[in-house]
Design a protein around this motif. Structure first.
Motif, PDB file in Angstrom:
ATOM      1  N   VAL A  16       0.840  -1.234   0.090  1.00 21.33           N
ATOM      2  CA  VAL A  16       0.026  -0.214   0.050  1.00 21.33           C
ATOM      3  C   VAL A  16       0.881   1.193  -0.130  1.00 21.33           C
ATOM      4  CG1 VAL A  16      -1.645   1.213   1.246  1.00 21.33           C
ATOM      5  CG2 VAL A  16      -1.894  -1.225   1.055  1.00 21.33           C
ATOM      6  N   ILE A  17       1.876   1.357   0.842  1.00 19.57           N
ATOM      7  CA  ILE A  17       2.885   2.586   0.815  1.00 19.57           C
ATOM      8  C   ILE A  17       3.450   2.727  -0.461  1.00 19.57           C
ATOM      9  CG2 ILE A  17       4.970   3.360   1.806  1.00 19.57           C
ATOM     10  CD1 ILE A  17       4.153   1.833   4.421  1.00 19.57           C
ATOM     11  N   SER A  18       3.733   1.473  -1.072  1.00 16.99           N
ATOM     12  CA  SER A  18       4.559   1.845  -2.363  1.00 16.99           C
ATOM     13  C   SER A  18       3.751   2.299  -3.551  1.00 16.99           C
ATOM     14  CB  SER A  18       5.073   0.310  -2.820  1.00 16.99           C
ATOM     15  OG  SER A  18       4.220  -0.493  -3.244  1.00 16.99           O
ATOM     16  N   LEU A  19       2.419   1.796  -3.324  1.00 13.51           N
ATOM     17  CA  LEU A  19       1.211   2.426  -4.538  1.00 13.51           C
ATOM     18  C   LEU A  19       0.910   4.001  -4.006  1.00 13.51           C
ATOM     19  CD1 LEU A  19      -0.880   2.027  -6.427  1.00 13.51           C
ATOM     20  CD2 LEU A  19      -2.345   1.365  -4.692  1.00 13.51           C
ATOM     21  N   LEU A  20       0.934   4.326  -2.800  1.00 11.55           N
ATOM     22  CA  LEU A  20       0.682   5.693  -2.572  1.00 11.55           C
ATOM     23  C   LEU A  20       1.958   6.577  -2.687  1.00 11.55           C
ATOM     24  CD1 LEU A  20      -1.156   5.007   0.775  1.00 11.55           C
ATOM     25  CD2 LEU A  20      -2.080   5.786  -1.229  1.00 11.55           C
ATOM     26  N   ALA A  21       3.005   6.114  -2.600  1.00  9.52           N
ATOM     27  CA  ALA A  21       4.329   6.719  -2.958  1.00  9.52           C
ATOM     28  C   ALA A  21       4.419   6.979  -4.530  1.00  9.52           C
ATOM     29  CB  ALA A  21       5.541   5.942  -2.518  1.00  9.52           C
ATOM     30  N   PHE A  22       4.057   5.887  -5.296  1.00 12.18           N
ATOM     31  CA  PHE A  22       4.003   6.014  -6.821  1.00 12.18           C
ATOM     32  C   PHE A  22       2.659   7.129  -6.995  1.00 12.18           C
ATOM     33  CE2 PHE A  22       3.064   4.747 -11.076  1.00 12.18           C
ATOM     34  CZ  PHE A  22       4.282   4.756 -11.617  1.00 12.18           C
ATOM     35  N   LEU A  23       1.801   6.709  -6.698  1.00  9.29           N
ATOM     36  CA  LEU A  23       0.719   7.755  -7.091  1.00  9.29           C
ATOM     37  C   LEU A  23       0.783   9.090  -6.930  1.00  9.29           C
ATOM     38  CD1 LEU A  23      -2.535   5.443  -6.317  1.00  9.29           C
ATOM     39  CD2 LEU A  23      -1.341   5.909  -8.761  1.00  9.29           C
ATOM     40  N   ALA A  24       1.469   9.500  -5.881  1.00 10.27           N
ATOM     41  CA  ALA A  24       1.527  10.688  -4.999  1.00 10.27           C
ATOM     42  C   ALA A  24       2.259  11.474  -6.078  1.00 10.27           C
ATOM     43  CB  ALA A  24       2.434  10.575  -3.875  1.00 10.27           C
ATOM     44  N   PHE A  25       3.367  11.062  -6.774  1.00  7.83           N
ATOM     45  CA  PHE A  25       4.081  11.708  -7.532  1.00  7.83           C
ATOM     46  C   PHE A  25       3.478  11.821  -9.125  1.00  7.83           C
ATOM     47  CE2 PHE A  25       7.030  10.209  -4.308  1.00  7.83           C
ATOM     48  CZ  PHE A  25       7.684  11.717  -3.869  1.00  7.83           C
ATOM     49  N   GLN A  26       2.456  11.172  -9.250  1.00  2.69           N
ATOM     50  CA  GLN A  26       1.841  11.200 -10.504  1.00  2.69           C
ATOM     51  C   GLN A  26       0.807  12.302 -10.560  1.00  2.69           C
ATOM     52  OE1 GLN A  26       3.144   8.977 -12.726  1.00  2.69           O
ATOM     53  NE2 GLN A  26       4.280   8.414 -10.988  1.00  2.69           N
ATOM     54  N   ILE A  27       0.471  12.790  -9.209  1.00  2.08           N
ATOM     55  CA  ILE A  27      -0.833  13.899  -9.332  1.00  2.08           C
ATOM     56  C   ILE A  27      -0.037  15.072  -9.070  1.00  2.08           C
ATOM     57  CG2 ILE A  27      -2.705  12.173  -8.820  1.00  2.08           C
ATOM     58  CD1 ILE A  27      -2.264  12.842  -5.995  1.00  2.08           C
ATOM     59  N   ILE A  28       1.285  15.272  -8.482  1.00  2.67           N
ATOM     60  CA  ILE A  28       1.705  16.571  -8.178  1.00  2.67           C
ATOM     61  C   ILE A  28       1.900  17.293  -9.370  1.00  2.67           C
ATOM     62  CG2 ILE A  28       3.933  17.552  -7.312  1.00  2.67           C
ATOM     63  CD1 ILE A  28       4.438  15.064  -5.450  1.00  2.67           C
ATOM     64  N   PRO A  29       1.325  18.489  -9.320  1.00  2.00           N
ATOM     65  CA  PRO A  29       1.642  19.351 -10.141  1.00  2.00           C
ATOM     66  C   PRO A  29       3.044  19.495 -10.763  1.00  2.00           C
ATOM     67  CG  PRO A  29       0.244  20.436  -8.674  1.00  2.00           C
ATOM     68  CD  PRO A  29       0.758  19.087  -8.220  1.00  2.00           C
ATOM     69  N   GLY A  30       3.174  20.043 -12.102  1.00  2.00           N
ATOM     70  CA  GLY A  30       4.638  20.196 -12.499  1.00  2.00           C
ATOM     71  C   GLY A  30       4.957  18.932 -13.432  1.00  2.00           C
ATOM     72  N   ASP A  31       5.841  19.279 -14.475  1.00  2.00           N
ATOM     73  CA  ASP A  31       6.291  18.438 -15.443  1.00  2.00           C
ATOM     74  C   ASP A  31       7.773  18.365 -15.444  1.00  2.00           C
ATOM     75  OD1 ASP A  31       7.012  16.713 -17.551  1.00  2.00           O
ATOM     76  OD2 ASP A  31       5.927  18.239 -19.213  1.00  2.00           O
ATOM     77  N   PRO A  32       8.364  17.024 -15.014  1.00  2.00           N
ATOM     78  CA  PRO A  32       9.736  16.830 -14.727  1.00  2.00           C
ATOM     79  C   PRO A  32      10.444  17.264 -16.097  1.00  2.00           C
ATOM     80  CG  PRO A  32       8.623  14.687 -14.531  1.00  2.00           C
ATOM     81  CD  PRO A  32       7.617  15.534 -14.729  1.00  2.00           C
ATOM     82  N   THR A  33       9.968  17.022 -17.424  1.00  2.00           N
ATOM     83  CA  THR A  33      10.570  17.135 -18.604  1.00  2.00           C
ATOM     84  C   THR A  33      10.714  18.359 -18.798  1.00  2.00           C
ATOM     85  OG1 THR A  33       8.390  17.266 -19.695  1.00  2.00           O
ATOM     86  CG2 THR A  33       9.259  15.053 -19.554  1.00  2.00           C
ATOM     87  N   ALA A  34       9.995  19.463 -18.218  1.00  2.00           N
ATOM     88  CA  ALA A  34      10.214  21.053 -18.567  1.00  2.00           C
ATOM     89  C   ALA A  34      11.701  21.374 -17.748  1.00  2.00           C
ATOM     90  CB  ALA A  34       9.022  21.517 -17.668  1.00  2.00           C
ATOM     91  N   ARG A  35      11.732  20.727 -16.806  1.00  2.00           N
ATOM     92  CA  ARG A  35      13.050  21.070 -15.902  1.00  2.00           C
ATOM     93  C   ARG A  35      14.141  20.444 -16.473  1.00  2.00           C
ATOM     94  NH1 ARG A  35      14.037  22.986 -10.877  1.00  2.00           N
ATOM     95  NH2 ARG A  35      16.249  22.501 -10.097  1.00  2.00           N
ATOM     96  N   LEU A  36      14.078  19.314 -17.217  1.00  2.00           N
ATOM     97  CA  LEU A  36      15.121  18.532 -17.778  1.00  2.00           C
ATOM     98  C   LEU A  36      15.517  18.973 -19.318  1.00  2.00           C
ATOM     99  CD1 LEU A  36      14.147  14.920 -17.202  1.00  2.00           C
ATOM    100  CD2 LEU A  36      16.035  15.965 -16.168  1.00  2.00           C
ATOM    101  N   LEU A  37      14.690  19.624 -19.982  1.00  2.00           N
ATOM    102  CA  LEU A  37      14.685  20.247 -21.185  1.00  2.00           C
ATOM    103  C   LEU A  37      14.998  21.660 -21.199  1.00  2.00           C
ATOM    104  CD1 LEU A  37      11.761  18.785 -23.258  1.00  2.00           C
ATOM    105  CD2 LEU A  37      14.267  18.223 -23.408  1.00  2.00           C
ATOM    106  N   GLY A  38      14.769  22.380 -20.149  1.00  2.00           N
ATOM    107  CA  GLY A  38      15.152  23.915 -19.834  1.00  2.00           C
ATOM    108  C   GLY A  38      14.630  24.631 -21.011  1.00  2.00           C
TER     109      GLY A  38
END
Length: 313
Positions: free
Chosen positions: A17-39
């Motif tokens: 359950v903890i692993s599922l919540l940890a994974f899902l939490a970062f799917q709904i957090i606002p922000g796109d990691p690709t934007a920071r990676l591409l700059g």
């Protein structure tokens, strides 16, 4: 045996359950990691291509299952920031945090158990009254404040260590442990105050039981009663709390590592959160959660062997 199987099942379900919540939490957090990676090279087309490369597209539960399967087999994904396997990123950091946490935990045991037994033995003495008066202060001091205080007193004034510096295990084992002493002590002091108070109260409560009066009637001294009869029963709640304390120490080391600039999981976690390096963050969160849950599981198992009444319940 049934008790252990039941507790093991609860452990596995909790971790799932903890692993599922940890994974899902970062799917709904606002922000796109690709934007920071591409700059400055960010375009919708490049972002979409990078999402596919990083495995951020498709059904979220399919991605979770793929991530979990890899995690169990040792493949924790690839760090967005370092472009290398997460296992390699956290490899050296785990050793620092584990050593710091274990050292702090051993300090808690080494301080609290002898002190708690001694204060209970001399209940009502000046030392006992002084501790009771100061105990709330020790429990209320945040570890990060002690860390700042130790850095100033022992680092800048007494020059027992160089603030901000660190010696790795590979360079010098004892030198590394030397740099961990004061951070560990900053973590341990508030916890030791709590455990000391708990053990003292537990021993005093046990001293009023009928079996203690029977032990006294056989000619035992107060110390003989505490050592031979009371301590084992008084340690039961303390053992459980010490297990939870280790889990709390691991989680609390995050801030202390920042104060002393230690290259552990804490600093890596905070930097990965700011960089939106979700694979690293997910891995660290699951590791910390595993320690917390496993130590509680271990406390339950140890307690049921010490106290047969737990098995019957």
């Amino acid at each position: 045996m049934r008790y252990i199987i039941k507790k093991t099942g609860v452990l596995l379900v909790t971790l799932l359950v903890i692993s599922l919540l940890a994974f899902l939490a970062f799917q709904i957090i606002p922000g796109d990691p690709t934007a920071r990676l591409l700059g400055t090279d960010y375009t919708p087309e490049r972002a979409e291509s990078l999402r596919e490369e990083l495995g951020l597209t498709g059904n979220v539960f399919v991605r979770y299952w793929k991530w979990l399967s890899g995690f169990v087999t040792g493949d924790m994904g690839t760090s967005y920031s370092y472009s290398m396997p997460v296992s390699e990123v956290i490899n050296g950091k785990v050793a620092v945090t584990a050593a710091l946490s274990l050292m702090a935990w051993l300090m808690v045991i080494g301080i609290s158990i002898p002190l708690g037994v001694t204060l209970a033995r001399y209940q009502g003495s000046r030392a006992d009254r002084a501790f009771v008066a100061m105990n709330q202060v020790f429990m209320a001091i945040p570890p990060f404040f002690l860390g700042i205080l130790f850095t100033y007193v022992f680092g800048l004034v007494l020059k027992l260590f160089v603030p901000g510096a660190f010696v790795s295990f590979s360079d010098s084992f004892w030198g590394c442990l030397g740099y961990l002493v004061f951070p560990a002590l900053a973590i341990a002091i508030p916890k030791a105050a709590i455990v000391t108070k708990l053990l003292r109260s537990s021993i005093i409560a046990q001293m009023g039981q009928d079996y203690v009066r029977t032990a006294y009637s056989r000619g035992n001294s107060r110390w003989g009663v505490i050592r031979g009869h009371v301590l084992r029963n008084a340690l039961l709640p303390v053992i459980t709390f010490l297990a939870m304390t280790l889990a709390d120490i691991v989680a609390g080391s995050i801030i202390v590592e920042q104060v002393f600039a230690l290259p552990g999981l804490g600093r890596l976690l905070l930097s990965s959160i700011s960089n939106r390096d979700y694979p690293v963050v997910q891995c660290i969160v699951v590791i910390i959660a595993f320690v917390v849950v496993f130590m509680n599981y271990l406390a339950d198992i140890v307690t049921q062997y010490i106290d047969p009444r737990v098995r019957l319940s």
